[in-house]
Design a protein around this motif. Structure first.
Motif, PDB file in Angstrom:
ATOM      1  N   MET A   1       0.848  -1.180   0.000  1.00 45.42           N
ATOM      2  CA  MET A   1       0.000   0.000   0.000  1.00 45.42           C
ATOM      3  C   MET A   1       0.887   1.235   0.000  1.00 45.42           C
ATOM      4  O   MET A   1       1.993   1.216   0.554  1.00 45.42           O
ATOM      5  CB  MET A   1      -0.917   0.022   1.230  1.00 45.42           C
ATOM      6  N   PRO A   2       0.457   2.325  -0.653  1.00 45.75           N
ATOM      7  CA  PRO A   2       1.237   3.567  -0.603  1.00 45.75           C
ATOM      8  C   PRO A   2       1.319   4.087   0.828  1.00 45.75           C
ATOM      9  O   PRO A   2       0.360   3.997   1.594  1.00 45.75           O
ATOM     10  CB  PRO A   2       0.437   4.521  -1.495  1.00 45.75           C
ATOM     11  N   ALA A   3       2.492   4.639   1.185  1.00 40.87           N
ATOM     12  CA  ALA A   3       2.684   5.167   2.536  1.00 40.87           C
ATOM     13  C   ALA A   3       3.851   6.139   2.548  1.00 40.87           C
ATOM     14  O   ALA A   3       4.954   5.794   2.118  1.00 40.87           O
ATOM     15  CB  ALA A   3       2.945   4.032   3.527  1.00 40.87           C
ATOM     16  N   GLU A   4       3.613   7.350   3.013  1.00 42.30           N
ATOM     17  CA  GLU A   4       4.668   8.336   3.254  1.00 42.30           C
ATOM     18  C   GLU A   4       5.585   8.517   2.043  1.00 42.30           C
ATOM     19  O   GLU A   4       6.807   8.417   2.143  1.00 42.30           O
ATOM     20  CB  GLU A   4       5.490   7.928   4.485  1.00 42.30           C
ATOM     21  N   SER A   5       4.982   8.791   0.886  1.00 39.04           N
ATOM     22  CA  SER A   5       5.725   9.016  -0.362  1.00 39.04           C
ATOM     23  C   SER A   5       6.575   7.815  -0.747  1.00 39.04           C
ATOM     24  O   SER A   5       7.602   7.955  -1.420  1.00 39.04           O
ATOM     25  CB  SER A   5       6.607  10.268  -0.250  1.00 39.04           C
ATOM     26  N   ALA A   6       6.165   6.639  -0.309  1.00 38.16           N
ATOM     27  CA  ALA A   6       6.846   5.398  -0.663  1.00 38.16           C
ATOM     28  C   ALA A   6       5.789   4.303  -0.698  1.00 38.16           C
ATOM     29  O   ALA A   6       4.589   4.581  -0.788  1.00 38.16           O
ATOM     30  CB  ALA A   6       7.951   5.084   0.343  1.00 38.16           C
ATOM     31  N   VAL A   7       6.228   3.058  -0.642  1.00 38.54           N
ATOM     32  CA  VAL A   7       5.303   1.927  -0.643  1.00 38.54           C
ATOM     33  C   VAL A   7       5.659   1.012   0.518  1.00 38.54           C
ATOM     34  O   VAL A   7       6.814   0.599   0.666  1.00 38.54           O
ATOM     35  CB  VAL A   7       5.377   1.144  -1.968  1.00 38.54           C
ATOM     36  N   ALA A   8       4.662   0.727   1.365  1.00 39.96           N
ATOM     37  CA  ALA A   8       4.833  -0.257   2.429  1.00 39.96           C
ATOM     38  C   ALA A   8       4.476  -1.618   1.852  1.00 39.96           C
ATOM     39  O   ALA A   8       3.428  -1.782   1.220  1.00 39.96           O
ATOM     40  CB  ALA A   8       3.933   0.072   3.613  1.00 39.96           C
ATOM     41  N   ILE A   9       5.343  -2.595   2.056  1.00 42.07           N
ATOM     42  CA  ILE A   9       5.154  -3.901   1.432  1.00 42.07           C
ATOM     43  C   ILE A   9       5.572  -4.993   2.403  1.00 42.07           C
ATOM     44  O   ILE A   9       6.478  -4.808   3.217  1.00 42.07           O
ATOM     45  CB  ILE A   9       5.963  -3.980   0.107  1.00 42.07           C
ATOM     46  N   THR A  10       4.881  -6.125   2.340  1.00 43.89           N
ATOM     47  CA  THR A  10       5.227  -7.246   3.202  1.00 43.89           C
ATOM     48  C   THR A  10       4.917  -8.545   2.485  1.00 43.89           C
ATOM     49  O   THR A  10       4.239  -8.568   1.451  1.00 43.89           O
ATOM     50  CB  THR A  10       4.468  -7.181   4.542  1.00 43.89           C
TER      51      THR A  10
ATOM     52  N   THR B   1       7.460  -5.003   7.991  1.00 45.16           N
ATOM     53  CA  THR B   1       6.960  -4.163   6.912  1.00 45.16           C
ATOM     54  C   THR B   1       8.152  -3.482   6.259  1.00 45.16           C
ATOM     55  O   THR B   1       8.920  -2.780   6.921  1.00 45.16           O
ATOM     56  CB  THR B   1       5.980  -3.105   7.435  1.00 45.16           C
ATOM     57  N   TYR B   2       8.302  -3.705   4.980  1.00 46.35           N
ATOM     58  CA  TYR B   2       9.430  -3.163   4.236  1.00 46.35           C
ATOM     59  C   TYR B   2       9.011  -1.896   3.494  1.00 46.35           C
ATOM     60  O   TYR B   2       7.822  -1.635   3.282  1.00 46.35           O
ATOM     61  CB  TYR B   2       9.947  -4.189   3.233  1.00 46.35           C
ATOM     62  N   ARG B   3      10.004  -1.132   3.083  1.00 49.86           N
ATOM     63  CA  ARG B   3       9.768   0.088   2.312  1.00 49.86           C
ATOM     64  C   ARG B   3      10.441  -0.043   0.951  1.00 49.86           C
ATOM     65  O   ARG B   3      11.603  -0.446   0.856  1.00 49.86           O
ATOM     66  CB  ARG B   3      10.335   1.313   3.040  1.00 49.86           C
ATOM     67  N   VAL B   4       9.689   0.279  -0.105  1.00 45.66           N
ATOM     68  CA  VAL B   4      10.270   0.365  -1.442  1.00 45.66           C
ATOM     69  C   VAL B   4       9.923   1.732  -2.017  1.00 45.66           C
ATOM     70  O   VAL B   4       8.948   2.373  -1.604  1.00 45.66           O
ATOM     71  CB  VAL B   4       9.769  -0.757  -2.385  1.00 45.66           C
ATOM     72  N   TYR B   5      10.725   2.175  -2.961  1.00 42.67           N
ATOM     73  CA  TYR B   5      10.490   3.477  -3.569  1.00 42.67           C
ATOM     74  C   TYR B   5       9.154   3.494  -4.303  1.00 42.67           C
ATOM     75  O   TYR B   5       8.722   2.491  -4.881  1.00 42.67           O
ATOM     76  CB  TYR B   5      11.618   3.826  -4.537  1.00 42.67           C
ATOM     77  N   GLU B   6       8.519   4.645  -4.289  1.00 42.63           N
ATOM     78  CA  GLU B   6       7.209   4.797  -4.923  1.00 42.63           C
ATOM     79  C   GLU B   6       7.257   4.448  -6.407  1.00 42.63           C
ATOM     80  O   GLU B   6       6.295   3.915  -6.967  1.00 42.63           O
ATOM     81  CB  GLU B   6       6.727   6.235  -4.727  1.00 42.63           C
ATOM     82  N   SER B   7       8.396   4.716  -7.050  1.00 40.06           N
ATOM     83  CA  SER B   7       8.532   4.446  -8.483  1.00 40.06           C
ATOM     84  C   SER B   7       8.471   2.960  -8.809  1.00 40.06           C
ATOM     85  O   SER B   7       8.234   2.581  -9.965  1.00 40.06           O
ATOM     86  CB  SER B   7       9.855   5.026  -8.997  1.00 40.06           C
ATOM     87  N   ARG B   8       8.649   2.096  -7.815  1.00 39.72           N
ATOM     88  CA  ARG B   8       8.636   0.652  -8.052  1.00 39.72           C
ATOM     89  C   ARG B   8       7.227   0.064  -8.012  1.00 39.72           C
ATOM     90  O   ARG B   8       7.040  -1.107  -8.365  1.00 39.72           O
ATOM     91  CB  ARG B   8       9.526  -0.053  -7.025  1.00 39.72           C
ATOM     92  N   LEU B   9       6.247   0.847  -7.587  1.00 38.95           N
ATOM     93  CA  LEU B   9       4.888   0.319  -7.442  1.00 38.95           C
ATOM     94  C   LEU B   9       4.348  -0.203  -8.772  1.00 38.95           C
ATOM     95  O   LEU B   9       3.826  -1.322  -8.855  1.00 38.95           O
ATOM     96  CB  LEU B   9       3.966   1.400  -6.873  1.00 38.95           C
ATOM     97  N   LYS B  10       4.477   0.593  -9.842  1.00 37.94           N
ATOM     98  CA  LYS B  10       3.966   0.168 -11.145  1.00 37.94           C
ATOM     99  C   LYS B  10       4.794  -0.963 -11.741  1.00 37.94           C
ATOM    100  O   LYS B  10       4.294  -1.724 -12.572  1.00 37.94           O
ATOM    101  CB  LYS B  10       3.934   1.358 -12.101  1.00 37.94           C
TER     102      LYS B  10
END
Length: 294
Positions: A257-266, A273-282
């Protein structure tokens, strides 16, 4: 007149002695005859505690894998731990810089230093490491209870970023194991499946190259950081989800899910809960048309 000259010479001598003391002349030992050999059994080390100016953490070896025990309990980045041990193994002592505790700060053996505590089956050792050395290829160290501070041949670099010591791998699907994937996004859901060697997207032939490249993003999938303040429970009903099925009859669920100008992912079943750059969502959750070549 003679008395005045004597006073001037005496005063000059005192000034020179003070300058010499400040510059460390009396600490210098041009001979390395008495410099001990630094012989650390790095291959036998099973526990490492690192004390930095702002944080302390501990990693522990189980089998061939390293785990962080403090401040969180999770797999450690084995490559980072191995790099530290290799640098310590290659380190050698050069000359004694000082043995005077009042002068430790001159050589960075103070509150800005890093303490690395190594433990192995029948011993332990503490190494205090300065941030800077006499040049870019050296540091200053203090070993255990020995009051001497030594310059070194070689450097030891200890990252002060805790995330660098944590294993960022979320999952690894391997090569050629994925048989199907169900992708859920906020506005649509679609199926990707392998049928007689042909990748299908919602029952229609897909672009095999695009599908293969997409699956490779999960082989392995590594994070850019962590969201320690976002519990995994929040991601139980995520905006984005992929359910993979493999040829070994295993399933893996990636939730984001999007979170704090990034993406929270698990990963389903994970505690983190990991963080990936927002640009990686697509890239991770692509539009189905990008997998069909449309």
């Amino acid at each position: 007149m003679q008395q005045k000259q004597t006073l001037v010479l005496g005063g000059t001598l005192v000034v020179l002695l003070i300058i010499a003391w400040i510059s460390g002349v009396f600490d210098r030992n041009p001979s390395n005859v008495d410099v001990p050999e630094l012989d650390l059994p790095t291959s036998e080390v099973t526990r490492i505690s690192v004390t930095l100016p702002d944080i302390t953490f501990t990693v522990e070896k189980q089998g061939i894998q390293w785990f962080m025990r403090e401040p969180v309990d999770m797999p450690a980045d084995s490559a980072t731990v191995t790099r530290l041990l290799n640098e310590l193994e290659d380190l050698s002592l050069n000359n004694r810089a000082t043995s005077n505790p009042d002068r430790y700060g001159i050589y960075g053996i103070d509150s800005t230093a890093t303490t690395v505590s190594l433990t192995w089956s029948d011993g332990a050792e503490d190494i205090v490491i300065s941030r800077q050395g006499r040049d870019y290829m050296s540091i200053y160290v203090k070993i255990g209870d020995n009051p001497d501070v030594y310059s070194t041949n070689g450097r030891v670099t200890v990252s002060q970023d805790l995330d660098r010591w944590r294993d960022r791998q979320i999952l690894d699907l391997g090569t050629g194991t994925v048989m199907s994937a169900r992708v859920t996004r906020p506005d649509d859901t679609y199926e990707v499946s392998l049928n007689n060697g042909v990748w299908m997207v919602n029952g229609q032939p897909g672009d095999s190259l695009q599908v293969t490249n997409w699956i490779r993003r999960f082989s392995p999938l590594s994070a850019d950081g962590f969201f320690d303040d976002i519990p995994v429970q929040i991601l139980t009903d995520p905006s984005y989800r992929i359910d993979f099925s493999t040829s070994t009859n295993t399933t893996s669920s990636v939730q984001a899910m999007p979170a704090e100008s990034a993406v929270a992912i698990t990963l389903g079943g994970s505690q983190f809960t990991y963080r990936v750059y927002e640009s990686r969502l697509k890239q991770l959750f692509p539009d189905p048309s990008s997998l069909t070549g449309e």
